[in-house]
Design a protein around this motif. Structure first.
Motif, mmCIF file in Angstrom:
data_model
loop_
_atom_site.group_PDB
_atom_site.id
_atom_site.type_symbol
_atom_site.label_atom_id
_atom_site.label_comp_id
_atom_site.label_asym_id
_atom_site.label_seq_id
_atom_site.Cartn_x
_atom_site.Cartn_y
_atom_site.Cartn_z
ATOM 1 N N LEU A 1 0.815 -1.217 0.000
ATOM 2 C CA LEU A 1 0.000 0.000 0.000
ATOM 3 C C LEU A 1 0.852 1.272 0.000
ATOM 4 O O LEU A 1 0.340 2.359 -0.215
ATOM 5 C CB LEU A 1 -0.927 0.014 1.225
ATOM 6 C CG LEU A 1 -1.884 -1.177 1.346
ATOM 7 C CD1 LEU A 1 -2.682 -1.090 2.627
ATOM 8 C CD2 LEU A 1 -2.813 -1.207 0.141
ATOM 9 N N ILE A 2 2.155 1.118 0.255
ATOM 10 C CA ILE A 2 3.012 2.307 0.308
ATOM 11 C C ILE A 2 3.566 2.599 -1.092
ATOM 12 O O ILE A 2 4.273 1.764 -1.657
ATOM 13 C CB ILE A 2 4.184 2.086 1.297
ATOM 14 C CG1 ILE A 2 3.613 1.742 2.680
ATOM 15 C CG2 ILE A 2 5.081 3.311 1.365
ATOM 16 C CD1 ILE A 2 4.642 1.245 3.659
ATOM 17 N N PRO A 3 3.231 3.761 -1.669
ATOM 18 C CA PRO A 3 3.742 4.067 -3.013
ATOM 19 C C PRO A 3 5.265 4.218 -2.984
ATOM 20 O O PRO A 3 5.810 4.753 -2.012
ATOM 21 C CB PRO A 3 3.071 5.402 -3.358
ATOM 22 C CG PRO A 3 2.111 5.700 -2.275
ATOM 23 C CD PRO A 3 2.435 4.857 -1.105
ATOM 24 N N SER A 4 5.919 3.738 -4.042
ATOM 25 C CA SER A 4 7.386 3.770 -4.046
ATOM 26 C C SER A 4 7.921 5.208 -4.025
ATOM 27 O O SER A 4 9.015 5.458 -3.531
ATOM 28 C CB SER A 4 7.910 3.016 -5.261
ATOM 29 O OG SER A 4 7.489 3.672 -6.434
ATOM 30 N N GLU A 5 7.123 6.148 -4.537
ATOM 31 C CA GLU A 5 7.564 7.547 -4.551
ATOM 32 C C GLU A 5 7.802 8.067 -3.133
ATOM 33 O O GLU A 5 8.672 8.903 -2.901
ATOM 34 C CB GLU A 5 6.520 8.451 -5.245
ATOM 35 C CG GLU A 5 6.401 8.230 -6.744
ATOM 36 C CD GLU A 5 5.527 7.034 -7.095
ATOM 37 O OE1 GLU A 5 5.049 6.344 -6.168
ATOM 38 O OE2 GLU A 5 5.335 6.780 -8.297
ATOM 39 N N VAL A 6 7.011 7.559 -2.193
ATOM 40 C CA VAL A 6 7.116 8.026 -0.798
ATOM 41 C C VAL A 6 8.487 7.680 -0.220
ATOM 42 O O VAL A 6 9.063 8.432 0.564
ATOM 43 C CB VAL A 6 5.993 7.372 0.055
ATOM 44 C CG1 VAL A 6 6.185 7.683 1.532
ATOM 45 C CG2 VAL A 6 4.640 7.849 -0.412
#
Lengths: 320, 280
Positions: free
Chosen positions: B117-122
Motif C-alpha cells: 500500500l506504500i507508493p514507491s515515490e514516498v
C-alpha cells in the motif's frame, strides 16, 4: 509370517490419524508407539523404517516412475547399482518394467497405484502403511488391486497396517481387524471372530454386508419379546431389556417359522435379498433359494439360533 | 466443460476481439514502423499504413549517439538479477508462509502485504539519503536490492504463497517418509512443481525492473550507467527536441527482451504438473 492389520471404521473415526501417528506425520500427546520393539515417539518419519502408500498416491509429478521409486533410496545414500537393482526388483514384482520411463500423468489410476506400492516396497521397510489406497479406483480395479496387495503381503511377509472404510476390504485383506469409532477402538480381532462374535452393536452393524438386523425388546423365559413378534432364543440367558441381532444370511425359510410380510425382493442371482417386516420390525433376509414372492405376501422365516447376537440395551455389551 | 459457439457467434467473438486488440497493437505498430521511416514520413498527413521505403539507419544511429550496447547490458543484468533474486526470495518466503507453522505467521504475512500500500515515490527521498550516505549514488546498487525486497517481491511472495498452499500436502509427507528434510523438500519437490507460479513472478518482475524509470533518474547521472528507459530520454537534438525515428528504433530494441521473457515464461503457465501425480 507378519500380520496384516486393517484399521476400519466410518469416516472421521480417527483411523487415518492413527496411521499417520504410526508414520510420524502426526505428533502424539500421550502413550507409546513402538516398531519392532523400538519406541519411535520422538523419531522423524524417515527414521521409523516405514513406507507409506497414500490415498491419492502422492507420486512426484515431475519425476519418472523409475525416479519416483528410486528417490528415497537415493536420499539414503545407496549405490547406483544397488538402487537400480532394487527398483528393477520392485518393478518386476509389480509389472512396472515397461512403465519405468513414464511420468505419473501418463499412467492410469491402477498403474499409479502400483507405482505408489513400488515406491513403498523398494526400501524393504519394517512396516507398510496403506491409507485407503483403493478408494480412488473403480469397483472392478479395486478388487484386482486388493488381490495384488494381499499377494504382495504374502510374498514379502512385511507387517502391514492398512486403513479402509470398506468392511469387505477389511475382511478380505486382514489377519487382524481393528474396528474404530469416534476415536476409540471398538474391537480388535481376527476377521471371522469379529463377524461371529462382535463385542457390541457398532461392530456387529459395521462388519458384514448387508448389515446385521437389530430388534429391540426384552429377554424373557419364553423368548425375545419385541413389538408384534416373539423371537426364539438360545438357552441359558438372563432376563431384561436387550437388543437382538441377526445377520440377514442367518434367516432360514422354514414352513413352521415366524410369519414375515414381504416388502421388497431383490434377486441377485446367487442369492435373493428380501426386505420384510417381522412383527413391527423391518428386517432384511438373504436366502440362497430363488424366492418369488410379491410384496405383501407372507413367508415363514426362522433365525438360526447359534447365530443370534444379544446385546445389553443400556451398555451395548454382548450378552451371549 | 467446453461450450461450442455457433459459427456466427464465433465470428462475432473474433471481430470483437480484433476491435479490442487495436488499442494494444496500434502503438507497437506505430513504434516499429516509425523506427524505419524518415522523420518527414512519420509526421506525414495522411500517415502511410506501411512504410514506403525501409530505412534502418536510425538503428545504427542509436549506437552512435549513446553507449547503447552498454546501457542495454546494464538493463539486462540488473533485470536478470532482480528477477532471479525476486524468484528466490518470494519462493522461500511464500513457502514459509504457506507451509511452516510459526507464531503469528498470518499476522506477519498481513504486515508484509501492507507494504504494497506504500507508493514507491514516498520512499524515494529517504532511499536517496540512505544510498548517498553509503556512497552508492550513480551506481546500480539502488536498482537491485530495493525491488528484490520491496513491493514487487511482496506481490511475488503472495503469488508463491497461494501456489504452495494449493500444492497437495501429501507430496511433502511422502517426501518426509522418503527421508527428506524441510529444505530438500522445498528444493526437490515444491520448487520444481512451482514452475507456473515462478513463471508468473518472472513475467511481471522482469518488465518491472526493465522498465524502471523514476529510480534511475533519481539515482543515476552518467550515461554509461544509464538503464534503457533513462537512456531513451537522451535521444534529443541540439534543441532538446526528440529525434523520433532514432528514439523509436531504440524503443523497439528495448521492447524485444520483454517480449522474449513473456513468450518463454507464458509457456510454463499452460500446464502446471503439480497435480498430475495424484488420484486416478
Amino acid at each position: 509370517m507378519a500380520n496384516s492389520v486393517v484399521l476400519v471404521g466410518p469416516s472421521g473415526c480417527g483411523k487415518s490419524t492413527l496411521l499417520r501417528m504410526i508414520a510420524g506425520l502426526e505428533t502424539i500427546t500421550g502413550g507409546e508407539i513402538s516398531i519392532g520393539g523400538r519406541v519411535v515417539n520422538e523419531l522423524e518419519p524417515k527414521d521409523r523404517d516405514i513406507a507409506m502408500v497414500f490415498q491419492n498416491y502422492a507420486l512426484y509429478p515431475h519425476m519418472t516412475v523409475a525416479k519416483n521409486m528410486a528417490f528415497s533410496l537415493e536420499h539414503r545414500g545407496g549405490s547406483k547399482a544397488e538402487i537400480a537393482e532394487r527398483v528393477g526388483w520392485a518393478a518386476d514384482i509389480l509389472g512396472l518394467k515397461p512403465l519405468l520411463e513414464r511420468f505419473p500423468r501418463q499412467l492410469s489410476g491402477g498403474q499409479r497405484q502400483r507405482v505408489a506400492m513400488g515406491r513403498a516396497i523398494v526400501r524393504n521397510p519394517q512396516v507398510f502403511l496403506f491409507d485407503e489406497p483403493l478408494s480412488n479406483l473403480d469397483a472392478k480395479l479395486r478388487v484386482v488391486m486388493r488381490g495384488e496387495i494381499k499377494g504382495l503381503h504374502q510374498r514379502l511377509g512385511v507387517t502391514t497396517v492398512y486403513v479402509t472404510h470398506d468392511q469387505v476390504e477389511a475382511m478380505t485383506m486382514a489377519d487382524k481387524i481393528v474396528v474404530m469409532n469416534a476415536g476409540r477402538v471398538e474391537q480388535f480381532g481376527a476377521p471371522l471372530d469379529l463377524y461371529d462374535r462382535p463385542a457390541n452393536p457398532f461392530v456387529a452393524g459395521f462388519i458384514g454386508s448387508p448389515a446385521m438386523n437389530f430388534i429391540e425388546g426384552q429377554l424373557t423365559p419364553n423368548g425375545f419379546v419385541a413389538k408384534g413378534v416373539v423371537l426364539p432364543l438360545p438357552p441359558g440367558l438372563a432376563t431384561g431389556d436387550a437388543v437382538y441381532g441377526i445377520r440377514p444370511e442367518h434367516f432360514e425359510l422354514v414352513s413352521d417359522g415366524l410369519p414375515a410380510i414381504v416388502q421388497l425382493v431383490e434377486p441377485m442371482g446367487s442369492e435373493t435379498r428380501v426386505t420384510m417386516t417381522l412383527g413391527e420390525h423391518r428386517v432384511i433376509g438373504v436366502f440362497h433359494e430363488r424366492l418369488q414372492a410379491a410384496p405383501g405376501a407372507t413367508i415363514h422365516v426362522a433365525p438360526q439360533l447359534n447365530a443370534v447376537h444379544l446385546f445389553d440395551a443400556a451398555s451395548g455389551k454382548r450378552l451371549n | 466443460m467446453k461450450t461450442e459457439l455457433s459459427p456466427r457467434a464465433q465470428t462475432l467473438a473474433y471481430l470483437t476481439l480484433c476491435v479490442l486488440l487495436i488499442p494494444f497493437v496500434f502503438p507497437t505498430r506505430w513504434m516499429v514502423t516509425s523506427s524505419v521511416k524518415p522523420v518527414s514520413q512519420i509526421f506525414a498527413f495522411l500517415p502511410d499504413i506501411w512504410p514506403r521505403a525501409f530505412d534502418f539507419s536510425s538503428y545504427s544511429d542509436v549506437f552512435k549517439i549513446q553507449p547503447f550496447a552498454l546501457q542495454y547490458w546494464n538493463s539486462a543484468y540488473i533485470a536478470a538479477i532482480v528477477t532471479v533474486g525476486t524468484m528466490i526470495v518470494a519462493s522461500m518466503a511464500g513457502y514459509a508462509f504457506a507451509r511452516i507453522k510459526f507464531p503469528f505467521a498470518n499476522a506477519i504475512f498481513m504486515v508484509v502485504l501492507v507494504g504494497l500500500l506504500i507508493p514507491s515515490e514516498v520512499t524515494l527521498v529517504p532511499l536517496f539519503q540512505l544510498f548517498l550516505k553509503w556512497g552508492m549514488i550513480n551506481t546500480h546498487w539502488p536498482l537491485i536490492p530495493v525491488p528484490i525486497f520491496g513491493a514487487p517481491a511482496v506481490f511475488a511472495t503472495f503469488i508463491m504463497r497461494q501456489f504452495f498452499i494449493s500444492l497437495p500436502v501429501e507430496l511433502e509427507e511422502a517426501a518426509r517418509v522418503d527421508g527428506l528434510g524441510r529444505f530438500k523438500i522445498f528444493w526437490t519437490i515444491a520448487l520444481p512443481l512451482a514452475r507456473p507460479a515462478l513463471a508468473a513472478v518472472a513475467i511481471f518482475t522482469f518488465p518491472g525492473s526493465w522498465n524502471l524509470y523514476l529510480e534511475p533518474i533519481v539515482f543515476i547521472s552518467s550515461a554509461d550507467k544509464f538503464t534503457l528507459p533513462r537512456a531513451l530520454t537522451q535521444f534529443t537534438d541540439a534543441y532538446g527536441g526528440p529525434m523520433w525515428n532514432i528514439q523509436l528504433a531504440a524503443a523497439t530494441m528495448t521492447a524485444i527482451p520483454v517480449l522474449i521473457v513473456f513468450i518463454v515464461a507464458q509457456k510454463q503457465f499452460v500446464e502446471g504438473p503439480a497435480h498430475t501425480g495424484l488420484k486416478g
